[in-house]
Design a protein around this motif. Structure first.
Motif, mmCIF file in Angstrom:
data_model
loop_
_atom_site.group_PDB
_atom_site.id
_atom_site.type_symbol
_atom_site.label_atom_id
_atom_site.label_comp_id
_atom_site.label_asym_id
_atom_site.label_seq_id
_atom_site.Cartn_x
_atom_site.Cartn_y
_atom_site.Cartn_z
ATOM 1 N N GLY A 85 -21.976 31.967 44.131
ATOM 2 C CA GLY A 85 -21.919 33.252 43.257
ATOM 3 C C GLY A 85 -22.728 32.998 41.939
ATOM 4 O O GLY A 85 -22.967 33.814 41.206
ATOM 5 N N ILE A 86 -22.998 31.702 41.564
ATOM 6 C CA ILE A 86 -23.777 31.332 40.340
ATOM 7 C C ILE A 86 -25.194 31.056 40.752
ATOM 8 O O ILE A 86 -25.549 30.291 41.441
ATOM 9 N N ALA A 87 -26.101 31.776 40.108
ATOM 10 C CA ALA A 87 -27.418 31.645 40.234
ATOM 11 C C ALA A 87 -27.852 30.438 39.665
ATOM 12 O O ALA A 87 -27.592 30.055 38.561
ATOM 13 N N MET A 88 -28.673 29.843 40.356
ATOM 14 C CA MET A 88 -29.032 28.520 39.950
ATOM 15 C C MET A 88 -30.564 28.500 39.449
ATOM 16 O O MET A 88 -31.346 28.889 40.108
ATOM 17 N N ASP A 89 -30.919 27.961 38.422
ATOM 18 C CA ASP A 89 -32.370 27.947 37.724
ATOM 19 C C ASP A 89 -33.065 27.156 38.522
ATOM 20 O O ASP A 89 -32.824 25.928 38.569
ATOM 21 N N THR A 90 -34.285 27.424 39.138
ATOM 22 C CA THR A 90 -35.203 26.286 39.939
ATOM 23 C C THR A 90 -36.505 26.651 39.331
ATOM 24 O O THR A 90 -36.871 27.212 38.600
ATOM 25 N N ARG A 91 -37.185 25.441 39.605
ATOM 26 C CA ARG A 91 -38.422 25.093 39.103
ATOM 27 C C ARG A 91 -39.324 25.017 40.507
ATOM 28 O O ARG A 91 -38.979 24.426 41.311
ATOM 29 N N THR A 92 -40.589 25.289 40.230
ATOM 30 C CA THR A 92 -41.505 25.052 41.393
ATOM 31 C C THR A 92 -42.414 24.010 41.120
ATOM 32 O O THR A 92 -42.755 23.905 39.697
ATOM 33 N N ALA A 93 -42.543 23.167 41.783
ATOM 34 C CA ALA A 93 -43.234 21.787 41.442
ATOM 35 C C ALA A 93 -44.088 21.254 42.591
ATOM 36 O O ALA A 93 -43.907 21.582 43.808
ATOM 37 N N LEU A 94 -45.163 20.695 42.290
ATOM 38 C CA LEU A 94 -45.928 19.875 43.208
ATOM 39 C C LEU A 94 -45.979 18.320 43.220
ATOM 40 O O LEU A 94 -46.178 17.978 42.081
ATOM 41 N N ILE A 95 -45.597 17.819 44.533
ATOM 42 C CA ILE A 95 -45.252 16.303 44.184
ATOM 43 C C ILE A 95 -46.611 15.764 44.912
ATOM 44 O O ILE A 95 -46.686 16.068 46.348
ATOM 45 N N GLY A 96 -47.184 15.101 44.346
ATOM 46 C CA GLY A 96 -48.587 14.347 45.126
ATOM 47 C C GLY A 96 -47.999 12.943 45.288
ATOM 48 O O GLY A 96 -47.595 12.235 44.408
ATOM 49 N N ILE A 97 -48.298 12.436 46.598
ATOM 50 C CA ILE A 97 -48.077 11.178 47.225
ATOM 51 C C ILE A 97 -49.051 10.433 47.719
ATOM 52 O O ILE A 97 -49.961 11.085 48.287
ATOM 53 N N ILE A 98 -49.392 9.154 47.273
ATOM 54 C CA ILE A 98 -50.328 8.401 47.924
ATOM 55 C C ILE A 98 -49.649 7.101 48.740
ATOM 56 O O ILE A 98 -48.866 6.398 47.946
ATOM 57 N N VAL A 99 -49.643 7.084 49.858
ATOM 58 C CA VAL A 99 -49.076 6.109 50.610
ATOM 59 C C VAL A 99 -50.317 5.089 50.913
ATOM 60 O O VAL A 99 -51.298 5.428 51.825
ATOM 61 N N GLU A 100 -50.179 3.715 50.495
ATOM 62 C CA GLU A 100 -51.105 2.777 50.812
ATOM 63 C C GLU A 100 -50.761 1.824 52.055
ATOM 64 O O GLU A 100 -51.577 1.240 52.600
ATOM 65 N N ASP A 101 -49.422 1.995 52.562
ATOM 66 C CA ASP A 101 -49.160 1.280 53.629
ATOM 67 C C ASP A 101 -48.618 2.162 54.790
ATOM 68 O O ASP A 101 -47.639 2.714 54.496
ATOM 69 N N PRO A 102 -49.032 2.286 55.961
ATOM 70 C CA PRO A 102 -48.965 3.181 57.140
ATOM 71 C C PRO A 102 -47.305 2.893 57.393
ATOM 72 O O PRO A 102 -46.676 3.837 57.757
ATOM 73 N N GLU A 103 -46.855 1.850 57.229
ATOM 74 C CA GLU A 103 -45.236 1.504 57.940
ATOM 75 C C GLU A 103 -44.549 2.309 56.650
ATOM 76 O O GLU A 103 -43.316 2.519 57.225
ATOM 77 N N ALA A 104 -45.017 2.599 55.646
ATOM 78 C CA ALA A 104 -44.168 3.147 54.677
ATOM 79 C C ALA A 104 -43.736 4.900 55.002
ATOM 80 O O ALA A 104 -43.114 5.324 54.219
ATOM 81 N N VAL A 105 -44.792 5.364 55.741
ATOM 82 C CA VAL A 105 -44.572 6.856 56.214
ATOM 83 C C VAL A 105 -43.280 7.052 56.753
ATOM 84 O O VAL A 105 -42.716 8.079 56.650
ATOM 85 N N GLU A 106 -42.789 6.173 57.719
ATOM 86 C CA GLU A 106 -41.481 6.661 58.369
ATOM 87 C C GLU A 106 -40.229 6.760 57.410
ATOM 88 O O GLU A 106 -39.493 7.707 57.463
ATOM 89 N N ASP A 107 -40.478 5.810 56.398
ATOM 90 C CA ASP A 107 -39.063 5.753 55.370
ATOM 91 C C ASP A 107 -39.292 7.096 54.566
ATOM 92 O O ASP A 107 -38.283 7.842 54.118
ATOM 93 N N LEU A 108 -40.615 7.435 54.115
ATOM 94 C CA LEU A 108 -40.735 8.642 53.351
ATOM 95 C C LEU A 108 -40.483 9.869 53.996
ATOM 96 O O LEU A 108 -39.924 10.697 53.460
#
Length: 88
Positions: free
Chosen positions: A4-27
């Motif tokens: 019942g309480i309005a929550m203030d939100t923000r809109t954002a763009l998160i840019g991600i660079i993955v240098e090891d393909p093995e890390a994609v699964e955890d991401l």
């Protein structure tokens, strides 16, 4: 809305660079936890350089966005930057 309480939100763009393909699964696992805040996602593989570029658009409280970006930034072989919209 949260309880019942309005929550203030923000809109954002998160840019991600993955240098090891093995890390994609955890991401992907982490992003799944935050799926309720994710508006859209785009991934671009750069096979010739062995990189994956991922853009995530989120709408959430500033603390939630900061926490998500921080968790991503702590992952091995992953870089992250966040850009916030000027207006709500």
């Amino acid at each position: 809305m949260n309880g019942g309480i309005a929550m203030d939100t923000r809109t954002a763009l998160i840019g991600i660079i993955v240098e090891d393909p093995e890390a994609v699964e955890d991401l992907n696992s982490l992003l799944h936890e935050y799926r309720g805040y994710i508006i859209g996602r785009m991934g671009l593989p750069m096979r010739e350089k062995g990189l994956n570029i991922i853009s995530i658009v989120v709408d959430a409280g500033a603390d939630t966005i900061s926490t998500l970006a921080g968790k991503i930034g702590m992952m091995k072989d992953i870089s992250v930057k966040t850009i916030y919209a000027k207006s709500k």
